[in-house]
Design an enzyme around this catalytic site. Structure first.
Site, PDB file in Angstrom:
ATOM      1  N   LYS A 173       0.860  -1.183   0.000  1.00 51.01           N
ATOM      2  CA  LYS A 173       0.000   0.000   0.000  1.00 51.01           C
ATOM      3  C   LYS A 173       0.896   1.233   0.000  1.00 51.01           C
ATOM      4  O   LYS A 173       1.458   1.604   1.030  1.00 51.01           O
ATOM      5  CB  LYS A 173      -0.914   0.042   1.222  1.00 51.01           C
ATOM      6  CG  LYS A 173      -1.941   1.184   1.148  1.00 51.01           C
ATOM      7  CD  LYS A 173      -2.647   1.424   2.469  1.00 51.01           C
ATOM      8  CE  LYS A 173      -1.893   2.397   3.347  1.00 51.01           C
ATOM      9  NZ  LYS A 173      -1.830   3.786   2.794  1.00 51.01           N
ATOM     10  N   GLU A 223       9.611   0.876  11.238  1.00 43.63           N
ATOM     11  CA  GLU A 223      10.559   1.983  11.358  1.00 43.63           C
ATOM     12  C   GLU A 223       9.741   3.240  11.579  1.00 43.63           C
ATOM     13  O   GLU A 223       8.956   3.636  10.717  1.00 43.63           O
ATOM     14  CB  GLU A 223      11.447   2.144  10.138  1.00 43.63           C
ATOM     15  CG  GLU A 223      12.543   3.182  10.400  1.00 43.63           C
ATOM     16  CD  GLU A 223      13.246   3.659   9.160  1.00 43.63           C
ATOM     17  OE1 GLU A 223      12.812   4.690   8.608  1.00 43.63           O
ATOM     18  OE2 GLU A 223      14.218   3.012   8.732  1.00 43.63           O
ATOM     19  N   CYS A 233      13.749  10.127   7.685  1.00 45.22           N
ATOM     20  CA  CYS A 233      13.635   9.632   9.056  1.00 45.22           C
ATOM     21  C   CYS A 233      14.970   9.653   9.786  1.00 45.22           C
ATOM     22  O   CYS A 233      15.000   9.748  11.015  1.00 45.22           O
ATOM     23  CB  CYS A 233      13.034   8.231   9.060  1.00 45.22           C
ATOM     24  SG  CYS A 233      13.698   7.121   7.810  1.00 45.22           S
ATOM     25  N   GLU A 274       9.508  15.372  16.472  1.00 42.48           N
ATOM     26  CA  GLU A 274      10.103  15.281  15.147  1.00 42.48           C
ATOM     27  C   GLU A 274       9.479  16.349  14.245  1.00 42.48           C
ATOM     28  O   GLU A 274       8.266  16.423  14.100  1.00 42.48           O
ATOM     29  CB  GLU A 274       9.854  13.894  14.558  1.00 42.48           C
ATOM     30  CG  GLU A 274      10.523  13.665  13.225  1.00 42.48           C
ATOM     31  CD  GLU A 274      10.333  12.246  12.724  1.00 42.48           C
ATOM     32  OE1 GLU A 274      11.265  11.708  12.093  1.00 42.48           O
ATOM     33  OE2 GLU A 274       9.255  11.664  12.964  1.00 42.48           O
TER      34      GLU A 274
END
Length: 539
Positions: A200, A272, A306, A404
């Site tokens: 997906k 992750e 990331c 973040e």
């Protein structure tokens, strides 16, 4: 970019340099890709937006939950035959994909830029990475999957081997920031291990994944082994609810939900998740070379990475000198749209990303932070461009100190010692990536071992560890669970089986025969045997 006439290029892309054109795709260009979607065309469609301009890019049919079920069923059927293909032949598909991606890189570079808004250099990083991963597993998968002989219970009589079998169907929920890299890094080990897969892609980046599916079939992957579904969270839930292992890359909050659903079904999950990655410049670092490296560590892919550095920790002894070198380099970075290599930094991908970056910077300034570079929404370049930003004096209660940002923003903090630097690096709920810069590499290794992060780079921001694809990659703490890359990446999508064969049964040498002896004889014999094995160090 091919030559164009009246704003339309010969390859079907509308020319971004034409004042009458937008970053759109002609329907006949995308139709063959959209035909690869597992969609009955009854769930509606989603229109993606080109980040460079904000113009509509393509309308993509959505998948229903029934479409997901059908895709998983087709993948499961195809997997049975694919698992019977010798691993060496499966490796050849990956090695051919390596060549296909390099040979047709201009196609996917255009798609990556059009869908994501990144610079072409950052887009090429994805091409390079996929070639690396394909080459690695194309050369090493048979070793990772080979039966492994281990010591048996009774030396000489018990022969024990460990086998690995594909789990079946692996689901991959892919992110928008690296839609080629962070899909194929998980997909390729799953496929070469004999699994089928259902992917997906993110709502923003379906075409890149559909191009990858086409490339894999061109490289020899049998039809049906890879399925692509498309939709929002409901499609992700349906996928997690029907596959045999789920791989997710994204936020920690969503990752917890995926992990909970996988846990209910007792299937494996590789996650992750978020990061708030630190970089320490030690007192002995070479300032000039370090400053150049730190620029890339912070602002590659417009900071939407990331493993990107968001916290810059400087030793007091070199802090001012470093900033005098670093800040002008940041200010000199070139930004802009274009399907070429003119610009070093591209656009943010969406309004949501821009809003988050603006909110973090404005909040830090309101709380007393100083802007050393950037801090500006570059609406003159496009709707989502934001200048690479360096903030000094960010207080601990500012949003960008802990959360973040996932954009081109880095904050600066000064420390008086290595010990204080390590404490600052570890002072976060995350633990994905970290970086240490020093002229003494032995010192760098010692400091790295004290940092609670899944990867630590010495004298590099993130690429050295990530690009070492034989080594595992993943996060500590709230940055995830499981690992991609290397042996660990392929083992995650296999079931391990122990087969123990007992010899000498017909001659009365079986464990059962020994166990039938009177209790004191049996226990005494085994006690002596255990002491003997200990003495000769039998493992």
């Amino acid at each position: 970019m091919a030559d164009s006439t009246d704003g339309v290029s010969v390859d079907g892309l509308l020319d971004p340099d034409s004042p009458t054109a937008t970053y759109a795709l002609e329907p006949d260009v995308v139709a063959p890709l959209l035909d690869r979607l597992a969609s009955s065309r009854g769930a509606g469609e989603h229109r993606t937006v080109a980040p460079f301009t904000g113009a509509p890019l393509v309308a993509v049919p959505l998948s229903s939950e029934q479409d997901v079920a059908g895709a998983v069923a087709r993948a499961r059927e195809a997997q049975r035959a694919w698992a019977q293909v010798p691993v060496r032949e499966r490796e050849q598909v990956l090695l051919r994909l390596h060549d296909v991606v390099l040979d047709r890189q201009s196609e996917v570079l255009d798609l990556l830029q059009l869908e994501n808004g990144k610079s072409r250099t950052s887009a090429f990083d994805e091409v390079m990475d996929v070639a690396q991963v394909a080459r690695h597993y194309g050369a090493r998968a048979h070793r990772y999957l080979a039966p492994r002989r281990v010591p048996g219970m009774i030396p000489g009589l018990t022969s024990t081997r460990v086998l690995r079998h594909p789990v079946g169907v692996v689901g991959v929920i892919a992110p928008w920031n690296y839609p080629l890299t962070l899909t194929l890094s998980d997909l390729l080990p799953a496929l070469v291990a004999g699994n089928a897969a259902v992917v997906k892609p993110d709502l923003q980046t379906p075409l890149t994944m559909l191009w990858a599916a086409e490339a894999l079939e061109d490289a020899g992957l049998p039809a049906g082994v890879l399925q692509v579904v498309y939709g929002g969270p409901e499609v992700g839930r349906a996928l997690t609810g029907s596959v045999d292992h789920i791989v997710f890359t994204g936020s920690t909050a969503v990752g917890r939900t995926v992990a909970a659903q996988a846990g209910e079904r007792l299937i494996g999950a590789t996650l992750e998740l978020g990061g708030k990655n630190p970089l320490y410049v030690a007192a002995d670092a070479d300032v000039a070379s370090t400053a150049r490296g730190v620029v890339r560590a912070c602002f590659a892919n417009t900071g939407q990475l990331c493993m990107s550095i968001e916290r810059l920790i400087l030793h007091d002894d070199i802090a001012d000198e470093f900033l005098d070198e670093f800040v002008p380099l940041v200010r000199d970075l070139t930004m802009g749209p274009g399907l070429d290599y003119r610009h070093q930094v591209g656009s943010l991908t969406s309004q949501a990303q821009l809003d988050r970056v603006v909110a973090h910077v404005d909040d830090a300034i309101a709380r007393g932070a100083t802007v050393l570079a950037g801090g500006v929404h570059r609406a003159d370049l496009g709707p989502y461009f934001y200048a690479p930003t360096v903030l000094d004096g960010v207080p601990d209660d500012a949003a960008c100190a802990r959360e973040e940002t996932f954009g081109p923003v880095v904050s600066v903090r000064r420390v008086a010692s290595d010990d204080e630097a390590v404490a600052q690096m570890n002072d976060t709920e995350f633990g994905l990536n970290a970086s240490i810069w020093t002229s003494d590499t032995a010192r760098g290794r010692r400091l790295a071992a004290r940092v609670r992060a899944g990867s630590v780079n010495v004298n590099d921001g993130y690429a050295a560890a990530w690009g070492s694809v034989a080594a595992p990659s993943g996060g500590f703490k709230a940055s995830g669970q499981g690992r991609r890359h290397g042996r660990e990446g392929i083992e995650a999508v296999t079931e391990v089986q122990t087969v123990a064969v007992q010899r000498g049964v017909a001659r009365g040498l079986s464990f059962d025969t020994l166990h039938e002896r009177p209790g004191e004889q049996w226990t005494g014999l085994m006690t002596r045997a255990l002491r003997a094995m200990r003495a000769v160090r039998v493992p």
